[in-house]
Scaffold this motif. Structure first.
Motif, PDB file in Angstrom:
ATOM      1  N   ASP A  89       7.287   3.887  -7.441  1.00 39.77           N
ATOM      2  CA  ASP A  89       6.294   4.905  -6.120  1.00 39.77           C
ATOM      3  C   ASP A  89       4.957   5.177  -6.499  1.00 39.77           C
ATOM      4  O   ASP A  89       4.358   4.545  -7.427  1.00 39.77           O
ATOM      5  N   ILE A  93      -1.072   4.636   0.609  1.00 39.29           N
ATOM      6  CA  ILE A  93       0.051   5.324  -0.599  1.00 39.29           C
ATOM      7  C   ILE A  93       1.441   4.755  -0.329  1.00 39.29           C
ATOM      8  O   ILE A  93       2.158   5.269   0.083  1.00 39.29           O
ATOM      9  N   SER A 134       3.195   8.046  -7.447  1.00 34.55           N
ATOM     10  CA  SER A 134       2.768   7.934  -8.644  1.00 34.55           C
ATOM     11  C   SER A 134       2.472   7.368  -9.808  1.00 34.55           C
ATOM     12  O   SER A 134       1.497   7.235 -10.554  1.00 34.55           O
ATOM     13  N   SER A 137       1.384   0.045 -16.752  1.00 28.03           N
ATOM     14  CA  SER A 137       2.877   0.688 -15.888  1.00 28.03           C
ATOM     15  C   SER A 137       3.842   0.052 -16.131  1.00 28.03           C
ATOM     16  O   SER A 137       3.932  -0.624 -16.862  1.00 28.03           O
ATOM     17  N   TRP A 144       5.074   2.691  -1.879  1.00 29.64           N
ATOM     18  CA  TRP A 144       6.125   2.427  -2.324  1.00 29.64           C
ATOM     19  C   TRP A 144       6.243   1.517  -2.826  1.00 29.64           C
ATOM     20  O   TRP A 144       5.856   0.447  -1.250  1.00 29.64           O
ATOM     21  N   GLY A 170      -1.415   6.864 -10.488  1.00 32.72           N
ATOM     22  CA  GLY A 170      -1.592   7.654 -11.743  1.00 32.72           C
ATOM     23  C   GLY A 170      -1.953   5.411 -12.731  1.00 32.72           C
ATOM     24  O   GLY A 170      -2.293   6.572 -14.226  1.00 32.72           O
ATOM     25  N   ASP A 183       7.364   0.657 -14.699  1.00 39.17           N
ATOM     26  CA  ASP A 183       7.825   0.684 -13.579  1.00 39.17           C
ATOM     27  C   ASP A 183       8.972   0.011 -12.677  1.00 39.17           C
ATOM     28  O   ASP A 183       8.788  -0.192 -11.815  1.00 39.17           O
TER      29      ASP A 183
END
Length: 288
Positions: free
Chosen positions: A73, A54, A75, A114, A56, A79, A116
């Motif tokens: 991150d 998981i 999510s 994405s 970062w 996602g 981000d």
């Protein structure tokens, strides 16, 4: 079916290494069992782990001379996994025979659309700015060997322990397509790169109880042969799960951090990334 597969794999490996004949030492890797001295060579033991990381992701990238910041991150990553293909795969496998181990680790993730990757970075060329939409494919494949340099009792906790020297290579594939609106025009930058980093490090396998253990490893690589520099740290706690269908299973949970600084080309052809991927890991190990 797993029972049949297990015996088939074991029979094949025994046939390939028929000249090797002693019991295994500390069962391989992430969910190892009892630590025992292993001066000789004998039958192989195997461990296969499927796990989730998981992560970062932080740092910066440059694609064909355009720079942008990476701040994603879990999510944002989970996602936006691309379910039109295989979205992700993570596994670890190790074969062990006495003091010798051979291992392989695979990380694959395919992220689409994405947003981000947004912070502006100054530079000679205009940066890719806010509102960047990014498709990102990541492949990391580790392969190498381990050799047990020491095994005995850790006097601090009065339990068996062993220390391995590890060395190998880490293959990277990075594929990025970044789209952004700059000065009323849509801009798309894409690129991919592949390289292999040599690495060397160490691993401590510490038994905590009859069926529990702690494993911590660290390595450094790159050395200018692939990337400029790379390092990794991983620590996991491992415990035995209830036996199912005569299969020995371990659970494990821990933390993994992997950093790389790589660059190739210059000017409009520059591809560069200086990123840190870190986060908890959890999974299940099958021993056979």
């Amino acid at each position: 079916m797993f029972h049949i597969l297990r015996h088939a794999i074991r029979a094949l490996c025994v046939a390939l290494i028929a000249s090797l004949t002693i019991p295994p030492a500390f069962a391989a890797d992430l969910g190892g069992k009892n630590v025992e001295p292993a001066p000789d060579i004998g039958p192989w033991s195997f461990a296969f782990t499927t796990y989730g990381w998981i992560p970062w992701i932080s740092g910066d990238m440059t694609i064909r001379g355009r720079s942008f910041d990476v701040q994603a991150d879990p999510s944002a990553i989970l996602g936006h996994l691309d379910w039109d293909t295989i979205p992700a795969w993570m596994s670890y496998a190790e074969a062990r025979n006495g003091p010798i181990g051979l291992f392989n680790d695979i990380v694959y993730a395919n992220v689409s659309n994405s947003r981000d990757f947004q912070k502006e970075l100054p530079g000679k060329l205009p940066p890719l700015a806010g509102g960047v939409s990014t498709d990102y494919e990541l492949v990391i494949v580790e392969f190498g060997g381990a050799y047990e340099l020491w095994s005995g009792t850790n006097s601090a906790i009065g339990a068996p322990a062993a220390f391995d020297l590890v060395a190998g290579g880490r293959y990277w594939h990075q594929g990025v397509t970044a789209a952004a609106a700059l000065d009323r025009f849509d801009t798309v930058r894409s690129g991919s790169i592949d390289w292999v980093d040599p690495f060397v490090g160490g691993r401590l396998r510490q038994q905590l109880g009859q069926n529990d253990s702690f494993v911590v490893s660290a390595d450094a690589g790159g050395f200018g042969a692939g990337s400029n520099a790379s390092w990794q740290v991983r620590a996991t706690y491992n415990w035995q799960l209830p036996v199912m269908c005569n299969l020995l299973l371990d659970g494990y949970i821990g933390y993994r951090a992997l950093s790389v600084d790589y660059s190739q080309g210059s000017g409009d052809t520059l591809f560069k990334q200086d990123v840190l991927i870190q986060g908890p890991v959890m999974g299940t190990t099958l021993h056979f």
